[in-house]
Design a protein around this motif. Structure first.
Motif, mmCIF file in Angstrom:
data_model
loop_
_atom_site.group_PDB
_atom_site.id
_atom_site.type_symbol
_atom_site.label_atom_id
_atom_site.label_comp_id
_atom_site.label_asym_id
_atom_site.label_seq_id
_atom_site.Cartn_x
_atom_site.Cartn_y
_atom_site.Cartn_z
ATOM 1 N N UNK A 88 65.488 49.184 80.256
ATOM 2 C CA UNK A 88 66.821 49.505 79.768
ATOM 3 C C UNK A 88 66.722 49.882 78.292
ATOM 4 N N UNK A 89 67.275 51.038 77.948
ATOM 5 C CA UNK A 89 67.182 51.559 76.593
ATOM 6 C C UNK A 89 68.572 51.833 76.057
ATOM 7 N N UNK A 90 68.753 51.589 74.747
ATOM 8 C CA UNK A 90 70.003 51.999 74.114
ATOM 9 C C UNK A 90 69.707 53.085 73.084
ATOM 10 N N UNK A 91 70.719 53.583 72.462
ATOM 11 C CA UNK A 91 70.569 54.701 71.526
ATOM 12 C C UNK A 91 69.624 54.351 70.389
ATOM 13 N N UNK A 92 69.757 53.146 69.855
ATOM 14 C CA UNK A 92 68.945 52.742 68.706
ATOM 15 C C UNK A 92 67.457 52.696 69.063
ATOM 16 N N UNK A 93 67.118 52.150 70.231
ATOM 17 C CA UNK A 93 65.720 52.053 70.623
ATOM 18 C C UNK A 93 65.125 53.436 70.894
ATOM 19 N N UNK A 94 65.941 54.357 71.427
ATOM 20 C CA UNK A 94 65.457 55.711 71.681
ATOM 21 C C UNK A 94 65.174 56.450 70.374
ATOM 22 N N UNK A 95 66.048 56.282 69.375
ATOM 23 C CA UNK A 95 65.832 56.912 68.067
ATOM 24 C C UNK A 95 64.568 56.357 67.416
ATOM 25 N N UNK A 96 64.329 55.044 67.606
ATOM 26 C CA UNK A 96 63.124 54.425 67.058
ATOM 27 C C UNK A 96 61.865 55.046 67.664
ATOM 28 N N UNK A 97 61.895 55.310 68.969
ATOM 29 C CA UNK A 97 60.751 55.945 69.631
ATOM 30 C C UNK A 97 60.537 57.354 69.077
ATOM 31 N N UNK A 98 61.636 58.078 68.882
ATOM 32 C CA UNK A 98 61.527 59.444 68.373
ATOM 33 C C UNK A 98 60.890 59.496 66.989
ATOM 34 N N UNK A 99 61.316 58.587 66.126
ATOM 35 C CA UNK A 99 60.833 58.628 64.739
ATOM 36 C C UNK A 99 59.491 57.943 64.555
ATOM 37 N N UNK A 100 59.308 56.732 65.125
ATOM 38 C CA UNK A 100 58.088 55.964 64.877
ATOM 39 C C UNK A 100 56.959 56.321 65.828
#
Length: 452
Positions: free
Chosen positions: A50-62
């Motif tokens: 289960x993913x939320x917006x914040x965790x997805x943005x973290x994957x994109x950047x980090x």
């Protein structure tokens, strides 16, 4: 290797939902490892993710090292949704059976995501141009409530999705308490039995299959439902519906084409043999075969032909129906009335298939070789063949995947619907606006004399 579960990737782009989302052990903030690697291993182990917006943005950047400094918030939403889509549809999930801790595989997975998402960032203008297209008045992809607001009303700080089996409409009611709308359930309508076998064979969510040594065919009611909330009643424009939705080859077997008369003659001889040896459910099997032949005739593909191994899906009855429930609420400090409709568009559809039909005519007579052999075996008292005929019918409920087979399969499946799923709410024809009871429509193969 199982692909990502449909419900396993749920992206939430609304701020209020981000605050309420409880991250699982896979929250990147709680781990020093690459969060994408953790997601990769979890999916490889068929775990729910289960993913939320914040965790997805973290994957994109980090993890993927995509520079989001100058990326707008709407574009970040696009990237988050795209990330979920590409994770789910990566072709590598089908190629590898044991993906856990395989660095090579993970490296390919990561490069794939980075390439896809970098392309979107570099072409932001094109994607924004697409997203600025006017929205249709009703989205037909799934149950949704994103109809555009009227009179510049402010949008609610939440999004609402109504899901679940389509029969829930029968026991849903809106209630206003303290200026809030609540969705409640009330007791269902009793399920009325109908004397016609045609009614149950064409009842929503019923699937029938017949499996014999030389033939295998099925017939499934897979009605299409589009649900939405609106304050404007059920007068939305009816969606365009093709009469034949699709024709699909179901296996790699070499196709064989049969005429309506050929299949009809085979069914006729088969039924006469069953009646001769008192096969149980003989009349039921005859009714099923008659409905199947009517499907072929209604579709009229290449002069009433049917091929194996193929499945045809069509709009039985050639009509589209709608039903809705509404509530009228009066605000406590105002005389203004608010009306909310929960509408459901119903397109009756049947999918019938011919998986196997390995039969041949006898040269000297207008009969079939395998049926002549069957007749001889039954005449000699073959209990095995008689047992096969007695158990060749299978009924299924497509809502809860219950399967019924044997002498009493028809009545057992009917009792299942009567006790568990109850009755269906009446429907209204989109064209002539006449109201119809579902059992009556099912008894006439969902056809009525529509006078617009």
């Amino acid at each position: 290797m199982n692909s990502v579960n449909e419900t396993a990737l749920k992206e939430t782009t609304n701020d209020s939902r981000n605050k309420s989302t409880k991250n699982s052990k896979l929250d990147p903030k709680q781990s020093t490892e690459d969060p994408l690697k953790e997601y990769f291993n979890s999916i490889a182990n068929s775990e729910t993710l289960r993913l939320n917006f914040q965790s997805l943005i973290s994957v994109l950047s980090s993890s993927l090292r995509i520079d989001l400094t100058n990326v707008s918030r709407p574009m970040k939403n696009v990237l988050a949704e795209s990330l979920c889509y590409f994770i789910k549809n990566w072709s590598g999930w089908k190629e590898y059976k044991n993906l856990v801790l395989k660095d090579e595989c993970f490296s390919k997975f990561k490069d794939y995501l980075r390439a896809k998402l970098t392309y979107i960032v570099e072409n932001e203008g094109e994607f924004c141009k697409r997203s600025n297209k006017p929205k249709p008045t009703m989205v037909a992809a799934e149950t949704q409530t994103d109809l555009p607001p009227k009179n510049n009303k402010p949008e609610a700080p939440f999004s609402l999705t109504i899901s679940g089996p389509p029969h829930f409409l029968n026991n849903m009611v809106f209630v206003e308490i303290n200026n809030n709308f609540l969705l409640k359930q009330h007791s269902e309508k009793p399920w009325k039995l109908a004397p016609s076998t045609t009614f149950f064979l064409n009842h929503p969510y019923v699937k029938i299959s017949i499996n014999l040594p030389k033939i295998l065919f099925s017939r499934s009611n897979i009605h299409d439902y589009k649900s939405y909330l609106t304050d404007d009643g059920d007068m939305a424009s009816c969606l365009k519906t093709d009469f034949i939705s699709e024709v699909v080859k179901t296996s790699n077997v070499t196709p064989k084409v049969f005429s309506f008369n050929f299949i009809s003659a085979y069914f006729e001889q088969l039924i006469s043999i069953m009646a001769k040896y008192n096969v149980k459910n003989c009349l039921l099997i005859q009714s099923i075969m008659n409905e199947y032949l009517r499907d072929i005739k209604d579709c009229n593909i290449n002069g009433c032909t049917m091929a194996s191994p193929f499945m045809v899906t069509f709009n039985i009855g050639k009509n589209v129906y709608v039903r809705n429930k509404k509530t009228v609420a009066c605000a406590s400090k105002s005389k203004n009335k608010n009306v909310i409709h929960f509408c459901q568009i119903l397109t009756p559809k049947v999918a019938f298939s011919l998986e196997e039909f390995n039969v041949a005519e006898s040269g000297s007579t207008n009969t079939f070789m395998d049926l002549n052999s069957m007749d001889k075996l039954l005449k000699m008292g073959s209990k095995l063949y008689l047992q096969v005929l007695n158990n060749c019918v299978t009924f299924s409920c497509t809502l809860c995947n219950k399967v019924y087979q044997g002498e009493h399969c028809y009545f057992e499946c009917m009792d299942h619907f009567r006790i568990v799923h109850k009755g269906e709410q009446e429907v209204v024809c989109f064209k002539c606006r006449n109201k119809f009871d579902v059992p009556n429509l099912a008894s006439t193969r969902w056809y009525h004399n529509c006078q617009t």
